[in-house]
Design a protein around this motif. Structure first.
Motif, mmCIF file in Angstrom:
data_model
loop_
_atom_site.group_PDB
_atom_site.id
_atom_site.type_symbol
_atom_site.label_atom_id
_atom_site.label_comp_id
_atom_site.label_asym_id
_atom_site.label_seq_id
_atom_site.Cartn_x
_atom_site.Cartn_y
_atom_site.Cartn_z
ATOM 1 N N GLY A 333 33.230 44.694 40.781
ATOM 2 C CA GLY A 333 34.348 45.621 40.956
ATOM 3 C C GLY A 333 35.691 44.935 41.072
ATOM 4 O O GLY A 333 36.659 45.516 41.562
ATOM 5 N N ASP A 334 35.773 43.702 40.598
ATOM 6 C CA ASP A 334 36.997 42.897 40.676
ATOM 7 C C ASP A 334 37.838 43.127 39.429
ATOM 8 O O ASP A 334 37.349 43.606 38.409
ATOM 9 C CB ASP A 334 36.583 41.416 40.778
ATOM 10 N N THR A 335 39.126 42.757 39.485
ATOM 11 C CA THR A 335 39.958 42.762 38.286
ATOM 12 C C THR A 335 39.412 41.780 37.255
ATOM 13 O O THR A 335 39.625 41.943 36.056
ATOM 14 C CB THR A 335 41.410 42.360 38.615
ATOM 15 N N ARG A 336 38.723 40.738 37.730
ATOM 16 C CA ARG A 336 38.157 39.705 36.859
ATOM 17 C C ARG A 336 36.733 40.089 36.468
ATOM 18 O O ARG A 336 35.948 40.511 37.305
ATOM 19 C CB ARG A 336 38.130 38.354 37.585
ATOM 20 N N THR A 337 36.397 39.913 35.208
ATOM 21 C CA THR A 337 35.042 40.188 34.748
ATOM 22 C C THR A 337 34.078 39.163 35.340
ATOM 23 O O THR A 337 34.352 37.965 35.347
ATOM 24 C CB THR A 337 34.969 40.162 33.216
ATOM 25 N N ILE A 338 32.947 39.663 35.862
ATOM 26 C CA ILE A 338 31.958 38.832 36.558
ATOM 27 C C ILE A 338 30.592 39.039 35.916
ATOM 28 O O ILE A 338 30.201 40.174 35.638
ATOM 29 C CB ILE A 338 31.891 39.208 38.055
#
Length: 387
Positions: A333-338
């Motif tokens: 759920g981060d701005t960064r893709t995980i």
């Protein structure tokens, strides 16, 4: 009634005499009273004053009030973490001898609560599989107290029909608790389908930027009151600073989630067409087995895509080793893709059979699609698959 975005922005703690535009931080452990009578009345519950920040705090109240409004609930309470919210929601509502019926595919720490810790206190849990949704009444006993589910599920992205759960809970007088973390109240409102309580790990999409921990439960006022009494004595309270951050995060939840979901659908469509991928699970793909249910109860498909890399565990590990931009992290759920590979990381201690029982195949990868340019996300996934 205010529209979702307006409530998220305009629900604010009462301004101080400084007339600030944005809610300030209330970093205080306690609060003062005008006189003995004010103090007596406050401790007797006859006023709405804050007493002590383990009980309530203006920043925490503001965050909680927003989630209550977003979910269409009566009341709520916020916690230090998502797992504190789950434990402190269930613990005050059950007694020794009670029985919990839960969907099988749930967060690992929730599973540990159900199978390792609650049995110590005489509380047993039975699991049902997602595909058994129309047959779950066969698992209900006279001791069943709680019906528990998360949807979409973690990490297999199964979709549980909330309407069926709501009807079963009402018929058998069960407390229906739904973990709404993957969807957020912007995408899905379990209370509309009969949920009594809704829990969130606010650490995920609600924060949305990987900064702070938090949890929250909202729902029926009578149940929340019991949770509040339990929590003010056991102390899993959310910190004012984290609540301040999370309340500001809610102001952009709608626009963030819209973009997350737009990106995620494009990523899912790309993966479904890739020869190195044998299966893709995303609620708003027509190939998802519960596509019609997802369209009924979800506004959008969420930001989590699960896919199977051909070649099993080693192929999954190799994929992770070859991503360049995407992060390898335990969060979502981060701005960064995980990206994560559950079979070799979060669920590696389970046997092959146990993993398959909860939908974790050897090459399964969970991708939390972020807010980067979607072409850059796809380009990174493409080169990692083809490496």
């Amino acid at each position: 009634m205010e529209n979702f975005e307006t409530g998220a922005i305009r629900t604010q703690t009462e301004r101080t005499h400084y007339d600030e535009h944005s809610t300030p931080l209330f970093l205080t452990s306690s609060f003062v009273f005008q006189d003995a009578e004010d103090m007596r009345a406050s401790f007797a519950g006859e006023t709405n004053k804050n007493l002590y920040s383990r009980f309530s705090n203006p920043n925490v109240n503001e965050f909680t009030d927003k989630i209550v409004k977003m979910e269409g609930a009566e009341a709520g309470y916020s916690f230090a973490t998502g797992m504190a919210a789950i434990f402190s929601t269930i613990a005050p509502l059950v007694e020794s001898g009670d029985h919990i019926l839960s969907c099988q595919s749930i967060f690992g720490s929730t599973h540990t609560l159900f199978k390792k810790y609650f049995p110590k206190w005489g509380i047993e849990t039975t699991y049902f599989k997602a595909e058994e949704i129309n047959e779950i009444e066969k698992y209900i006993t006279p001791k069943t107290k709680i019906l528990y589910a998360e949807t979409p599920t973690n990490p297999a992205i199964e979709v549980i029909d909330l309407e069926i759960l709501g009807k079963v809970a009402k018929k058998h007088n069960l407390i229906l608790i739904v973990d709404n973390c993957f969807a957020t109240p912007y995408i899905q409102k379990p209370i509309d389908f009969g949920a009594d309580l809704v829990v969130h790990s606010a650490t995920k999409l609600i924060d949305g930027q990987g900064r702070v921990l938090g949890g929250v439960v909202v729902g029926r006022a009578d149940l929340v009151h019991e949770i509040f009494l339990f929590s003010r004595n056991t102390g899993p309270a959310m910190s004012p600073f984290n609540a301040w951050v999370l309340s500001k995060s809610l102001e952009t939840l709608a626009v963030r989630v819209e973009k997350h979901c737009e990106n995620a659908l494009k990523v899912a469509e790309f993966l479904e067409a890739h020869p190195q991928v044998s299966l893709v699970k995303y609620p708003f793909l027509k190939s998802h087995p519960n596509y019609e249910v997802a369209k009924k109860q979800m506004k959008l498909g969420g930001n989590i895509v699960a896919f199977e890399v051909k070649g099993g565990i080693e192929a999954g590990r190799k994929f992770l080793n070859n991503v360049k931009m995407c992060s390898l992290s335990a969060n979502l759920g981060d701005t960064r893709t995980i990206v994560t590979h559950p079979a070799s990381t979060t669920h590696s201690k389970l046997s092959d059979e146990e993993r398959l029982e909860v939908g974790i195949t050897p090459g399964l990868v969970r991708c939390s699609v972020g807010l980067e340019n979607v072409e850059d996300i796809i380009s990174d996934l493409k080169q990692a698959l083809e490496a």
